[in-house]
Design an enzyme around this catalytic site. Structure first.
Site, PDB file in Angstrom:
ATOM      1  N   SER A 115      40.045   5.815 -22.267  1.00 35.02           N
ATOM      2  CA  SER A 115      40.869   5.483 -22.841  1.00 35.02           C
ATOM      3  C   SER A 115      41.893   6.418 -22.663  1.00 35.02           C
ATOM      4  O   SER A 115      41.295   7.184 -21.681  1.00 35.02           O
ATOM      5  CB  SER A 115      40.134   5.521 -24.028  1.00 35.02           C
ATOM      6  OG  SER A 115      40.606   6.204 -24.867  1.00 35.02           O
ATOM      7  N   TYR A 139      34.832  11.475 -29.067  1.00 30.48           N
ATOM      8  CA  TYR A 139      34.802  10.192 -28.394  1.00 30.48           C
ATOM      9  C   TYR A 139      35.385  10.195 -27.092  1.00 30.48           C
ATOM     10  O   TYR A 139      35.684   9.771 -25.976  1.00 30.48           O
ATOM     11  CB  TYR A 139      35.585   9.162 -29.421  1.00 30.48           C
ATOM     12  CG  TYR A 139      35.830   8.066 -28.529  1.00 30.48           C
ATOM     13  CD1 TYR A 139      35.494   7.067 -28.152  1.00 30.48           C
ATOM     14  CD2 TYR A 139      38.020   7.548 -28.218  1.00 30.48           C
ATOM     15  CE1 TYR A 139      35.244   6.062 -27.766  1.00 30.48           C
ATOM     16  CE2 TYR A 139      37.582   6.547 -27.857  1.00 30.48           C
ATOM     17  CZ  TYR A 139      36.971   5.934 -26.906  1.00 30.48           C
ATOM     18  OH  TYR A 139      37.595   4.280 -26.627  1.00 30.48           O
ATOM     19  N   LYS A 143      34.559   9.806 -22.802  1.00 29.04           N
ATOM     20  CA  LYS A 143      34.901   8.647 -21.590  1.00 29.04           C
ATOM     21  C   LYS A 143      35.252   9.532 -20.703  1.00 29.04           C
ATOM     22  O   LYS A 143      35.262   9.266 -19.794  1.00 29.04           O
ATOM     23  CB  LYS A 143      35.750   8.957 -22.739  1.00 29.04           C
ATOM     24  CG  LYS A 143      36.121   7.120 -23.437  1.00 29.04           C
ATOM     25  CD  LYS A 143      34.674   5.848 -23.011  1.00 29.04           C
ATOM     26  CE  LYS A 143      34.327   4.760 -24.104  1.00 29.04           C
ATOM     27  NZ  LYS A 143      34.071   3.388 -23.443  1.00 29.04           N
TER      28      LYS A 143
END
Ligand code: UDP
Length: 323
Positions: A115, A139, A143
């Site tokens: 991302s 989050y 990643k």
């Protein structure tokens, strides 16, 4: 055969559709926590958790898997701040367990859903892959950690991977068979279209005091089937003996929140009532990709570059939802 984790989710199901249309064989593993059965058509679906070693053993023993495309993850940025355990546990731990099974079964080709959230606040735009990675929420960190793990596994165990750093995935299958369906929905385009369809009364713009031409945030919206194409090309490259790498996937064009809402009004032919709200925490003013590397090295050519076409596909889905 390709193992697609999270293949019942939004981006995963479009990737499965893309590979199926090319006649390639896939098997889907999905926990169905956020996935939709209706999103998985005519391919085997295994319902299970990646943390469950028995499920992985069964999969790798049963199917001739030579590559894994790993979409399965939790992806609510706000929730990752209030419940980080859920994100580190699911997104990082389950990736580790998947990679360990791959090692054991000698599967070396790995495509990872990363991302632009791994970059954190942009220091410059458009952002290329050299932009420093300083994620600002769990989050994005989850990643980022996975990217680090893949890098170490490449050096130590010969894993070959492509980490694909998406900007804003949007649109849906032009034929309307599958589409975007999140519960809760937090993304701009589906929310605006749900106001247009009458499912919601109004929507809130999160801040109009940013340093952008109309004061609202600018994002880079990329069609989900163009993302699918990039996964397929990245996998082809690994299967052809290519080195591990990472790529930004975006349209390289920025649209403000207001501009997107205007296009949603135009495409739907409906007024979209908005109210102004405060900024949403952690929203940078402007995120736009440079995808030159993916175009150059993968031969990636996004097909749906017109924002109106992207929103038209999303509107077709919104007005004829199957799930
Ligand atoms: N946004 C908004 N109202 C909404 C949903 C989103 O103003 O109801 C804004 C959000 O603040 C961001 C942009 O729309 O600037 C895109 O948000 P989205 O959640 O779709 O994607 P993100 O960029 O957060 O991944």
């Amino acid at each position: 055969m390709i193992l697609v984790t999270g293949g019942a989710g939004y981006i995963g199901s479009h990737y499965v559709l893309y590979e199926r249309n090319r006649g390639n064989k896939v098997v889907v593993l999905d926990s169905m926590v956020y996935g939709h059965r209706g999103a998985v058509k005519d391919v085997p679906l295994v319902v299970g958790d990646m943390g469950d070693r028995l499920t992985l053993d069964r999969l790798f023993n049963k199917y001739p898997i030579d590559a894994v495309v790993h979409f399965a993850a939790f992806a609510y940025v706000g929730e990752s701040v209030t419940d980080p355990e859920k994100y580190y546990n699911n997104n990082v731990r389950s990736t580790l367990s998947l990679l360990d099974a791959m090692r054991q079964y000698g599967v070396r080709n790995f495509i990872f859903s990363s991302s632009c959230a791994t970059y954190g606040n942009p220091k410059y735009v458009p952002m290329d892959e050299k932009h420093p990675q300083n994620p600002i929420n769990p989050y994005g960190e989850s990643k980022f950690f996975c990217e680090k793990i893949m890098n170490a596994y490449d050096k130590a165990y010969g894993l070959r991977y492509a980490a694909l750093r998406y900007f804003n995935a949007s649109g849906s299958d032009p034929d309307g068979n599958i589409g975007e369906s999140h519960d809760p929905e937090t993304h701009l385009i589906p929310i605006a279209l749900q106001v247009a369809s009458g499912m919601r009364d109004k929507m809130t713009i999160f801040g109009d005091d940013y340093d952008t031409p109309d004061g609202t945030c600018i994002r880079d919206y990329i069609h989900v089937l163009d993302l699918a194409q990039a996964h397929s090309l990245a996998l082809e490259r690994l299967r052809d003996g290519g080195e591990s790498s990472y790529y930004n996937l975006g349209s390289e064009t920025g649209y403000s929140v207001r501009e997107i809402i205007n296009v949603c009004e135009k495409v739907s032919g409906k007024a979209i009532p908005v109210e102004m709200g405060p900024r949403r925490e952690g929203d940078p003013p402007r995120l736009v990709a440079s995808s030159a590397k993916a175009k150059r090295e993968l031969g990636w050519e996004p097909k749906y570059t017109d924002i109106e076409a992207i929103i038209r596909h999303a509107w077709n889905w919104e007005t004829n939802r199957k799930y």
